[in-house]
Design a protein around this motif. Structure first.
Motif, PDB file in Angstrom:
ATOM      1  N   VAL A 186       0.837  -1.205   0.000  1.00 20.42           N
ATOM      2  CA  VAL A 186       0.000   0.000   0.000  1.00 20.42           C
ATOM      3  C   VAL A 186       0.869   1.251   0.000  1.00 20.42           C
ATOM      4  O   VAL A 186       0.600   2.222  -0.725  1.00 20.42           O
ATOM      5  CB  VAL A 186      -0.948  -0.014   1.217  1.00 20.42           C
ATOM      6  N   ILE A 187       1.947   1.233   0.784  1.00 20.47           N
ATOM      7  CA  ILE A 187       2.847   2.389   0.832  1.00 20.47           C
ATOM      8  C   ILE A 187       3.529   2.592  -0.515  1.00 20.47           C
ATOM      9  O   ILE A 187       3.708   3.730  -0.984  1.00 20.47           O
ATOM     10  CB  ILE A 187       3.872   2.214   1.961  1.00 20.47           C
ATOM     11  N   ASP A 188       3.906   1.488  -1.170  1.00 23.23           N
ATOM     12  CA  ASP A 188       4.501   1.608  -2.511  1.00 23.23           C
ATOM     13  C   ASP A 188       3.523   2.239  -3.500  1.00 23.23           C
ATOM     14  O   ASP A 188       3.907   3.065  -4.339  1.00 23.23           O
ATOM     15  CB  ASP A 188       4.926   0.226  -3.011  1.00 23.23           C
ATOM     16  N   LEU A 189       2.241   1.843  -3.398  1.00 21.68           N
ATOM     17  CA  LEU A 189       1.230   2.427  -4.275  1.00 21.68           C
ATOM     18  C   LEU A 189       1.069   3.919  -4.008  1.00 21.68           C
ATOM     19  O   LEU A 189       0.933   4.718  -4.955  1.00 21.68           O
ATOM     20  CB  LEU A 189      -0.107   1.710  -4.080  1.00 21.68           C
ATOM     21  N   ILE A 190       1.099   4.317  -2.748  1.00 25.02           N
ATOM     22  CA  ILE A 190       1.005   5.748  -2.413  1.00 25.02           C
ATOM     23  C   ILE A 190       2.162   6.510  -3.034  1.00 25.02           C
ATOM     24  O   ILE A 190       1.992   7.611  -3.575  1.00 25.02           O
ATOM     25  CB  ILE A 190       0.970   5.932  -0.873  1.00 25.02           C
ATOM     26  N   HIS A 191       3.364   5.937  -2.983  1.00 22.62           N
ATOM     27  CA  HIS A 191       4.533   6.600  -3.572  1.00 22.62           C
ATOM     28  C   HIS A 191       4.379   6.763  -5.085  1.00 22.62           C
ATOM     29  O   HIS A 191       4.829   7.762  -5.654  1.00 22.62           O
ATOM     30  CB  HIS A 191       5.796   5.794  -3.263  1.00 22.62           C
ATOM     31  N   ASP A 192       3.733   5.791  -5.734  1.00 21.06           N
ATOM     32  CA  ASP A 192       3.535   5.890  -7.189  1.00 21.06           C
ATOM     33  C   ASP A 192       2.495   6.943  -7.559  1.00 21.06           C
ATOM     34  O   ASP A 192       2.526   7.506  -8.658  1.00 21.06           O
ATOM     35  CB  ASP A 192       3.101   4.536  -7.751  1.00 21.06           C
ATOM     36  N   LEU A 193       1.567   7.237  -6.633  1.00 18.55           N
ATOM     37  CA  LEU A 193       0.462   8.151  -6.940  1.00 18.55           C
ATOM     38  C   LEU A 193       0.773   9.602  -6.596  1.00 18.55           C
ATOM     39  O   LEU A 193       0.133  10.504  -7.140  1.00 18.55           O
ATOM     40  CB  LEU A 193      -0.801   7.705  -6.195  1.00 18.55           C
ATOM     41  N   VAL A 194       1.705   9.833  -5.682  1.00 20.95           N
ATOM     42  CA  VAL A 194       1.966  11.196  -5.226  1.00 20.95           C
ATOM     43  C   VAL A 194       3.348  11.637  -5.700  1.00 20.95           C
ATOM     44  O   VAL A 194       4.119  10.854  -6.274  1.00 20.95           O
ATOM     45  CB  VAL A 194       1.867  11.303  -3.691  1.00 20.95           C
ATOM     46  N   ASP A 195       3.635  12.887  -5.437  1.00 19.67           N
ATOM     47  CA  ASP A 195       4.927  13.462  -5.804  1.00 19.67           C
ATOM     48  C   ASP A 195       6.047  12.698  -5.086  1.00 19.67           C
ATOM     49  O   ASP A 195       6.046  12.586  -3.854  1.00 19.67           O
ATOM     50  CB  ASP A 195       4.947  14.926  -5.379  1.00 19.67           C
ATOM     51  N   PRO A 196       7.017  12.168  -5.787  1.00 18.54           N
ATOM     52  CA  PRO A 196       8.090  11.398  -5.138  1.00 18.54           C
ATOM     53  C   PRO A 196       8.952  12.224  -4.198  1.00 18.54           C
ATOM     54  O   PRO A 196       9.686  11.669  -3.383  1.00 18.54           O
ATOM     55  CB  PRO A 196       8.906  10.864  -6.324  1.00 18.54           C
ATOM     56  N   ASN A 197       8.880  13.553  -4.297  1.00 15.79           N
ATOM     57  CA  ASN A 197       9.680  14.403  -3.423  1.00 15.79           C
ATOM     58  C   ASN A 197       9.062  14.559  -2.031  1.00 15.79           C
ATOM     59  O   ASN A 197       9.706  15.083  -1.124  1.00 15.79           O
ATOM     60  CB  ASN A 197       9.855  15.790  -4.045  1.00 15.79           C
ATOM     61  N   LEU A 198       7.814  14.134  -1.870  1.00 12.30           N
ATOM     62  CA  LEU A 198       7.172  14.235  -0.565  1.00 12.30           C
ATOM     63  C   LEU A 198       7.803  13.227   0.397  1.00 12.30           C
ATOM     64  O   LEU A 198       8.074  12.084   0.034  1.00 12.30           O
ATOM     65  CB  LEU A 198       5.668  13.964  -0.680  1.00 12.30           C
ATOM     66  N   GLU A 199       8.017  13.663   1.637  1.00 17.08           N
ATOM     67  CA  GLU A 199       8.684  12.813   2.632  1.00 17.08           C
ATOM     68  C   GLU A 199       7.668  11.882   3.296  1.00 17.08           C
ATOM     69  O   GLU A 199       7.233  12.087   4.419  1.00 17.08           O
ATOM     70  CB  GLU A 199       9.382  13.677   3.676  1.00 17.08           C
ATOM     71  N   ILE A 200       7.288  10.844   2.584  1.00 14.25           N
ATOM     72  CA  ILE A 200       6.385   9.823   3.101  1.00 14.25           C
ATOM     73  C   ILE A 200       7.205   8.587   3.444  1.00 14.25           C
ATOM     74  O   ILE A 200       8.128   8.241   2.692  1.00 14.25           O
ATOM     75  CB  ILE A 200       5.302   9.481   2.057  1.00 14.25           C
TER      76      ILE A 200
END
Length: 500
Positions: A186-200
């Motif tokens: 799920v976290i990997d999917l979030i990274h694919d959907l949002v700006d990769p520069n965001l500190e998630i």
């Protein structure tokens, strides 16, 4: 201000909303829009009877909630929206430095965010120019710096921070029993959907590590299957029990060794320190000392004789009002259904009693200290499982720990004392070691008990022990046949019970 309109919603016969109520709700929403949370995130706390000021909603949704559910009970003073209740000596106020990451619809996460933002808000406004104010100690300073770093919004105007997202992810995993692999996906999917520069957080492990900066750590301590010992301190490397010889581990089908029995322990000292790291709790930890009641007025445990006797016995401890009095509560329960195999699980709770009455026994201040695993009742072996807690209590009583009080901006040596336990009579016997069965079951009367053995049932009975509490000239004392046959009462109660 007269706010009787808040609880007078509908016209006679429930024929629509009253105009005064509608006008008042609109005025409330307009007032809430002037507060910092709305200015930062465009959302406000919803005070409806369902949300209970725990959820943040858009202004239109707040109006709709109030029209449907009404205001929550006894909220004529809007303490969750910046107002101060002058009827209580309690500092319920809004912290101006509160970050926009407070926007959280999950009530469980809200408590964590609330504590974090209180601490961060106070830290950001530190000014040590005033006399008597000090900089935080090294440990507290690191804690505040980590919170400041993790609580920054992901981007300008964002309602979320790296820490709030990590807390939400961990809460979802816990509430719905999501496997760790599924959470990483799920976290990997979030990274694919949002700006990769965001500190998630990149995965579940890093999210868990980030939340650990709150200082609320936990320990998993291996136990002997028979409850003989804990693999703790000097015994942490043993492979088998030094009393019964039972093996510590069992081998799985994959060949991995896992402990047969383990106990979850949540350290107490770090949680007591956090009470002084938040401006919502730190000022109230002196309430019992600053709000003393007249004699014979009882509204708080500090008014009781046990508290006063403790203060007289240990005046040096009582001289520091920030020292904490603790109560311990434990009892067994069965977490599974009735039809399942018997399983007795024993949680241990710790409660600080320095707080005012309206905060003292609320869920945010009842700390789960450990969970003693089953499936059997620990009985007299409960003290084995309480070793880590006893070690912390000894440290708090003898040495103390350096703590930073954020309300006074001072470092001080925090000490604590366990002054009583709260439990039923069988659990009292387990915690104290007193035998609560047989003729000498009463810990006050001891050998002077008036119990007797039934002639035919051969059971112990305490019938007719109550007459000793009556005045000496009471007619019931001389009745021979109305109570126990051929028995009159001429004795006095135990002096401890008599004083009560």
């Amino acid at each position: 201000m007269d706010r009787s309109w808040m609880y007078n919603m509908t016209n006679f016969g429930r024929m629509g909303l009253r105009p005064e109520f509608v006008e008042g709700v609109i005025g409330f929403v307009e007032y809430a829009k002037t507060l910092d949370p709305f200015q930062r995130s465009g959302m406000i706390k919803c005070p409806c009877n369902k949300c209970q000021c725990l959820n943040y909603e858009k202004p239109d949704a707040v109006e709709l909630h109030i029209y449907r559910n009404g205001f929550k009970k006894e909220y004529t003073v809007w303490t969750s929206h910046g107002e101060i209740d002058n009827n209580f000596d309690v500092f319920q106020h809004y912290v101006p430095g509160e970050s926009s990451s407070d926007v959280n619809s999950n009530a469980q996460n809200y408590r964590i965010d609330d504590m974090v933002q209180d601490a961060f808000g106070v830290h950001s406004d530190f000014d040590f120019a005033n006399q008597g104010e000090e900089a935080p100690n090294f440990e507290c300073k690191i804690f505040f710096e980590q919170l400041e770093s993790a609580s920054r919004p992901l981007y300008e105007g964002s309602p979320h921070s790296q820490l709030s997202i990590a807390v939400r992810l961990l809460s979802i995993k816990s509430d719905w029993s999501v496997p760790q692999g599924a959470m990483d996906s799920v976290i990997d999917l979030i990274h694919d959907l949002v700006d990769p520069n965001l500190e998630i957080p990149d995965n579940f492990y890093k999210a868990k590590r980030l939340v650990s900066k709150l200082g609320m750590s936990s320990m998993r301590i291996h136990c002997c299957d028979n409850g003989c010992m804990l693999y703790y301190k000097d015994d942490i490397d043993l492979e088998s029990c030094k009393f019964c010889g039972k093996c510590r581990y069992k081998q799985t089908a994959s060949g991995k060794k896992v402990p047969i029995k383990a106990m979850h322990y949540l350290p107490l000292i770090s949680r007591l320190k956090r009470l002084y790291a938040s401006n919502r709790s730190a000022p109230h930890m002196r309430w019992h000392h600053e709000h003393r009641r007249p004699p014979r007025v009882m509204c708080h445990p500090s008014d009781g004789e046990a508290w006063k006797h403790f203060d007289r016995t240990y005046p040096l401890f009582a001289a520091e009002p920030r020292n904490i009095r603790l109560g311990l509560c434990s009892d067994g329960f069965t977490p599974h259904s009735v039809s399942a195999a018997p399983y007795s699980c024993w949680p241990v709770f710790i409660t600080p009693y320095n707080l005012p009455p309206e905060m003292c026994m609320t869920s945010p201040y009842i700390f789960l200290n450990c969970v003693i695993p089953g499936p059997r009742n620990p009985k007299v072996l409960i003290d084995v499982y309480l070793q880590p807690l006893i070690d912390e209590l000894k440290q708090l009583w003898v040495q103390g720990v350096e703590t930073f009080d954020v309300s006074l901006k001072q470092n001080f040596n925090l000490r604590a004392a366990l002054i009583w336990t709260i439990n039923d009579f069988p659990a009292y016997g387990m915690l104290s070691g007193w035998m609560t069965t047989g003729k000498l079951a009463c810990p006050y009367c001891t050998e002077n008990t008036k119990s007797f053995t039934l002639k035919h049932g051969h059971k112990n009975s305490w019938f007719d022990c109550h007459r000793q509490f009556l005045p000496m000239d009471h007619e019931f004392r001389s009745m021979k046949n109305a109570f126990r046959k051929n028995s009159v009462e001429q004795g006095y109660p135990h002096h401890l019970l008599h004083n009560l």
